[in-house]
Design a protein around this motif. Structure first.
Motif, PDB file in Angstrom:
ATOM      1  N   LEU A  64       0.827  -1.207   0.000  1.00 53.65           N
ATOM      2  CA  LEU A  64       0.000   0.000   0.000  1.00 53.65           C
ATOM      3  C   LEU A  64       0.863   1.259   0.000  1.00 53.65           C
ATOM      4  O   LEU A  64       0.485   2.279  -0.598  1.00 53.65           O
ATOM      5  CB  LEU A  64      -0.914   0.002   1.236  1.00 53.65           C
ATOM      6  N   LEU A  65       2.005   1.192   0.672  1.00 52.53           N
ATOM      7  CA  LEU A  65       2.914   2.338   0.689  1.00 52.53           C
ATOM      8  C   LEU A  65       3.385   2.669  -0.723  1.00 52.53           C
ATOM      9  O   LEU A  65       3.442   3.845  -1.106  1.00 52.53           O
ATOM     10  CB  LEU A  65       4.111   2.032   1.594  1.00 52.53           C
ATOM     11  N   GLN A  66       3.709   1.629  -1.490  1.00 58.82           N
ATOM     12  CA  GLN A  66       4.155   1.855  -2.863  1.00 58.82           C
ATOM     13  C   GLN A  66       3.041   2.457  -3.723  1.00 58.82           C
ATOM     14  O   GLN A  66       3.284   3.358  -4.546  1.00 58.82           O
ATOM     15  CB  GLN A  66       4.624   0.526  -3.481  1.00 58.82           C
ATOM     16  N   VAL A  67       1.824   1.974  -3.521  1.00 59.33           N
ATOM     17  CA  VAL A  67       0.691   2.491  -4.310  1.00 59.33           C
ATOM     18  C   VAL A  67       0.437   3.966  -3.980  1.00 59.33           C
ATOM     19  O   VAL A  67       0.238   4.802  -4.873  1.00 59.33           O
ATOM     20  CB  VAL A  67      -0.569   1.650  -4.049  1.00 59.33           C
ATOM     21  N   ILE A  68       0.468   4.308  -2.685  1.00 61.25           N
ATOM     22  CA  ILE A  68       0.201   5.693  -2.295  1.00 61.25           C
ATOM     23  C   ILE A  68       1.304   6.612  -2.795  1.00 61.25           C
ATOM     24  O   ILE A  68       1.036   7.716  -3.291  1.00 61.25           O
ATOM     25  CB  ILE A  68       0.052   5.784  -0.764  1.00 61.25           C
ATOM     26  N   LEU A  69       2.560   6.175  -2.686  1.00 54.51           N
ATOM     27  CA  LEU A  69       3.664   6.995  -3.190  1.00 54.51           C
ATOM     28  C   LEU A  69       3.550   7.203  -4.696  1.00 54.51           C
ATOM     29  O   LEU A  69       3.815   8.295  -5.206  1.00 54.51           O
ATOM     30  CB  LEU A  69       5.007   6.336  -2.857  1.00 54.51           C
ATOM     31  N   SER A  70       3.136   6.166  -5.409  1.00 57.43           N
ATOM     32  CA  SER A  70       2.983   6.312  -6.867  1.00 57.43           C
ATOM     33  C   SER A  70       1.877   7.299  -7.205  1.00 57.43           C
ATOM     34  O   SER A  70       1.976   8.057  -8.175  1.00 57.43           O
ATOM     35  CB  SER A  70       2.696   4.949  -7.508  1.00 57.43           C
ATOM     36  N   ALA A  71       0.815   7.308  -6.391  1.00 61.46           N
ATOM     37  CA  ALA A  71      -0.273   8.258  -6.640  1.00 61.46           C
ATOM     38  C   ALA A  71       0.189   9.695  -6.458  1.00 61.46           C
ATOM     39  O   ALA A  71      -0.313  10.611  -7.119  1.00 61.46           O
ATOM     40  CB  ALA A  71      -1.447   7.962  -5.702  1.00 61.46           C
ATOM     41  N   VAL A  72       1.171   9.908  -5.584  1.00 61.23           N
ATOM     42  CA  VAL A  72       1.671  11.252  -5.334  1.00 61.23           C
ATOM     43  C   VAL A  72       2.738  11.652  -6.348  1.00 61.23           C
ATOM     44  O   VAL A  72       2.774  12.785  -6.824  1.00 61.23           O
ATOM     45  CB  VAL A  72       2.241  11.347  -3.896  1.00 61.23           C
ATOM     46  N   LEU A  73       3.611  10.702  -6.719  1.00 60.42           N
ATOM     47  CA  LEU A  73       4.788  11.029  -7.517  1.00 60.42           C
ATOM     48  C   LEU A  73       4.591  10.878  -9.018  1.00 60.42           C
ATOM     49  O   LEU A  73       5.224  11.591  -9.795  1.00 60.42           O
ATOM     50  CB  LEU A  73       5.974  10.143  -7.098  1.00 60.42           C
ATOM     51  N   LEU A  74       3.748   9.948  -9.430  1.00 63.88           N
ATOM     52  CA  LEU A  74       3.690   9.582 -10.842  1.00 63.88           C
ATOM     53  C   LEU A  74       2.436  10.140 -11.512  1.00 63.88           C
ATOM     54  O   LEU A  74       1.493  10.588 -10.853  1.00 63.88           O
ATOM     55  CB  LEU A  74       3.715   8.056 -10.996  1.00 63.88           C
ATOM     56  N   ARG A  75       2.463  10.080 -12.833  1.00 70.43           N
ATOM     57  CA  ARG A  75       1.270  10.445 -13.601  1.00 70.43           C
ATOM     58  C   ARG A  75       0.192   9.392 -13.419  1.00 70.43           C
ATOM     59  O   ARG A  75       0.459   8.275 -12.961  1.00 70.43           O
ATOM     60  CB  ARG A  75       1.639  10.575 -15.077  1.00 70.43           C
ATOM     61  N   ALA A  76      -1.027   9.736 -13.817  1.00 69.04           N
ATOM     62  CA  ALA A  76      -2.179   8.858 -13.563  1.00 69.04           C
ATOM     63  C   ALA A  76      -2.008   7.489 -14.210  1.00 69.04           C
ATOM     64  O   ALA A  76      -2.245   6.452 -13.579  1.00 69.04           O
ATOM     65  CB  ALA A  76      -3.454   9.527 -14.071  1.00 69.04           C
ATOM     66  N   LEU A  92       5.941   6.271   7.808  1.00 71.12           N
ATOM     67  CA  LEU A  92       6.616   6.585   6.546  1.00 71.12           C
ATOM     68  C   LEU A  92       5.754   7.483   5.661  1.00 71.12           C
ATOM     69  O   LEU A  92       6.268   8.385   4.991  1.00 71.12           O
ATOM     70  CB  LEU A  92       6.980   5.296   5.818  1.00 71.12           C
ATOM     71  N   LEU A  93       4.444   7.222   5.653  1.00 69.34           N
ATOM     72  CA  LEU A  93       3.567   8.061   4.844  1.00 69.34           C
ATOM     73  C   LEU A  93       3.551   9.496   5.363  1.00 69.34           C
ATOM     74  O   LEU A  93       3.634  10.449   4.575  1.00 69.34           O
ATOM     75  CB  LEU A  93       2.151   7.494   4.846  1.00 69.34           C
ATOM     76  N   VAL A  94       3.456   9.654   6.679  1.00 70.54           N
ATOM     77  CA  VAL A  94       3.443  11.007   7.236  1.00 70.54           C
ATOM     78  C   VAL A  94       4.743  11.728   6.918  1.00 70.54           C
ATOM     79  O   VAL A  94       4.752  12.895   6.481  1.00 70.54           O
ATOM     80  CB  VAL A  94       3.206  10.962   8.761  1.00 70.54           C
ATOM     81  N   ILE A  95       5.877  11.039   7.115  1.00 71.28           N
ATOM     82  CA  ILE A  95       7.179  11.672   6.906  1.00 71.28           C
ATOM     83  C   ILE A  95       7.390  12.024   5.438  1.00 71.28           C
ATOM     84  O   ILE A  95       7.689  13.177   5.088  1.00 71.28           O
ATOM     85  CB  ILE A  95       8.315  10.749   7.401  1.00 71.28           C
ATOM     86  N   PHE A  96       7.223  11.037   4.571  1.00 73.38           N
ATOM     87  CA  PHE A  96       7.597  11.254   3.179  1.00 73.38           C
ATOM     88  C   PHE A  96       6.516  11.963   2.374  1.00 73.38           C
ATOM     89  O   PHE A  96       6.828  12.749   1.485  1.00 73.38           O
ATOM     90  CB  PHE A  96       7.983   9.917   2.519  1.00 73.38           C
ATOM     91  N   ILE A  97       5.256  11.712   2.678  1.00 66.02           N
ATOM     92  CA  ILE A  97       4.207  12.446   1.966  1.00 66.02           C
ATOM     93  C   ILE A  97       4.276  13.923   2.336  1.00 66.02           C
ATOM     94  O   ILE A  97       4.061  14.805   1.498  1.00 66.02           O
ATOM     95  CB  ILE A  97       2.815  11.875   2.289  1.00 66.02           C
TER      96      ILE A  97
END
Length: 445
Positions: free
Chosen positions: A124-136, A188-193
């Motif tokens: 889930l961490l990878q999915v959330i990071l991709s939603a923030v960093l990558l195109r749709a 990790l989500l709080v820190i990096f997001i």
């Protein structure tokens, strides 16, 4: 008109280039965040292996897990070396970096129970990071890949070998693992997001600033075109007036009247000043009238500038200070002179009784400071210094002076600072890069 359209096209191209640089810088910072997160993942894997092996006595395939970890460490070192030098990071490269993280997590989970491992929720961490960093489209691809990885791990995996004499219940350990996984994901989500969000907001702010600057520069181009056209139009009537005044001076009814001759000479003087202003406008627009920048010393340039300004303005007390002792050869054009004139004229308008102009420098910058004893700037004006039509004078078209000065200074690589003096009045400081203005012959080899 072709030249004018070329100028606009060049400015638009430069603006697009600046926006690309901002986007690249944002992508570079996001890649560095992924590298830092990967180091945390390596540390977490080492800690988990030590606790599981020594704390709970679980037999793990250490050789395989350490091999995956070594590959991840090697990839992260290579990424750090590459992105330390390379500043341009594309969406594709961020996507490939995240694929490496997903592949590493999948491999470690394969050797440690597959989908039965509570740390499977790290996907889930990878999915959330991709939603923030990558195109749709890339984000949905990450969702599909992680789903396939989960399906693969549910079918194919290496079950954990549980010690027979263990005093720990499997259900309790699984629940503990879920809690630890949740805490890791949340932290990790709080820190990096938060970091990535701050990075993205900074990039958006930089883009907004660049677009505002592009709009201001386009406004200046249009004003320059209007001024250039007006200067061309004024050239003909000024030349006609000059000829007529010359004829008048030779006419008997005027040549025999000293008072009339004096008035004609006064008009001729003002006419010459109008021609000089027109020449300055055309020179600033890049269309010289037989004049060009000439080499002069820094001190000589400002002495001439002050003398010209003071001779044509009704300032009651004008204080000029130059603290530069060294002589530098420079080649200023009329743009710098007009920029200083603009600031001095604005100060004179609000403070006709006292005005100070100071020239100083440090190792890197030349400072031009104009101080007055006027009412100073309102707080709302100070917050938006340099924006067009930002003026407290309340007249149509006001507020363009500092707007033009700021953009000229920025074009020359400098800055404009405006503040209110403690003694009363305002102070405007123009800082220009010294090395860019001094001719090469002054610089040591």
């Amino acid at each position: 008109m072709a030249i004018n359209s070329d100028i606009v096209s060049i400015r638009q191209g430069a603006s697009a280039f600046d926006e690309t640089n901002v986007l690249n810088e944002t992508g570079h910072k996001n890649m560095l965040h992924l590298i830092h997160l990967r180091w945390l993942a390596v540390g977490g894997q080492i800690a988990t292996i030590l606790v599981a092996t020594w704390g709970f006595g679980i037999q793990l395939p250490l050789f395989n897990m350490l091999a995956v970890m070594v590959c991840l460490i090697a990839f992260n070192i290579g990424s750090h070396l590459r992105w330390h030098e390379e500043r341009v990071v594309s969406n594709r490269e961020l996507f490939l970096a995240m694929l490496v993280d997903i592949a590493s997590l999948t491999a470690q989970l394969y050797f440690t129970g597959g989908i039965n491992n509570p740390f499977v929720f790290l996907f889930l961490l990878q999915v959330i990071l991709s939603a923030v960093l990558l195109r749709a489209e890339s984000t949905w691809l990450v969702v599909a890949i992680t789903t396939l990885c989960l399906a693969f791990l549910s079918i194919v995996n290496k079950p954990l070998v549980w010690p027979l004499n263990s005093t720990y219940k499997l259900a309790d350990l699984y629940a503990t693992g879920l809690v630890i996984c949740f805490v890791l994901n949340a932290a990790l989500l709080v820190i990096f997001i938060t970091r990535i969000g701050r990075n993205l907001r900074a990039g958006d702010a930089a883009l907004a600033s660049l677009r505002q600057r592009a709009a201001e520069e386009e406004h200046i181009v249009r004003m320059g075109l209007l001024a250039s056209g007006a200067a061309h139009e004024l050239g003909t009537p000024l030349a006609t007036m000059s000829v007529v005044l010359g004829d008048w001076k030779r006419m008997p009814q005027f040549s025999k009247d000293p008072a009339m001759l004096e008035e004609i000479e006064e008009i001729e003087g003002q006419l010459l000043r109008c021609k000089s202003i027109v020449s300055g406008i055309l020179l600033s627009a890049g269309e010289t009238r037989g004049e060009s920048s000439s080499k002069t010393s820094l001190n000589e340039f400002f002495e001439s500038l002050v003398e010209e300004w003071e001779s044509s303005r009704p300032a009651q007390y004008f204080e000029y200070t130059n603290s530069i002792d060294e002589e530098f050869t420079v080649a200023f054009d009329s743009t710098v002179k007009q920029m200083v004139f603009n600031v001095l004229d604005n100060a004179l308008e609000v403070s006709p009784n006292w005005l100070r102009f100071e020239v100083s420098k440090n190792q890197e910058q030349l400072f031009l400071t104009v101080a007055d004893q006027g009412p100073g700037f309102r707080a709302d004006i100070l917050e938006q210094v340099g924006t067009p039509y930002n003026s407290s004078k309340g007249r149509p078209g006001g507020g363009l002076g500092l707007f033009l000065v700021m953009n000229v200074a920025r074009t020359l690589g400098g800055t404009l600072t405006v503040n209110n003096r403690k003694e009363g009045g305002a102070e405007v400081v123009i800082a220009l890069p010294l090395n860019a203005m001094i001719l090469q012959e002054n610089k040591s080899p």
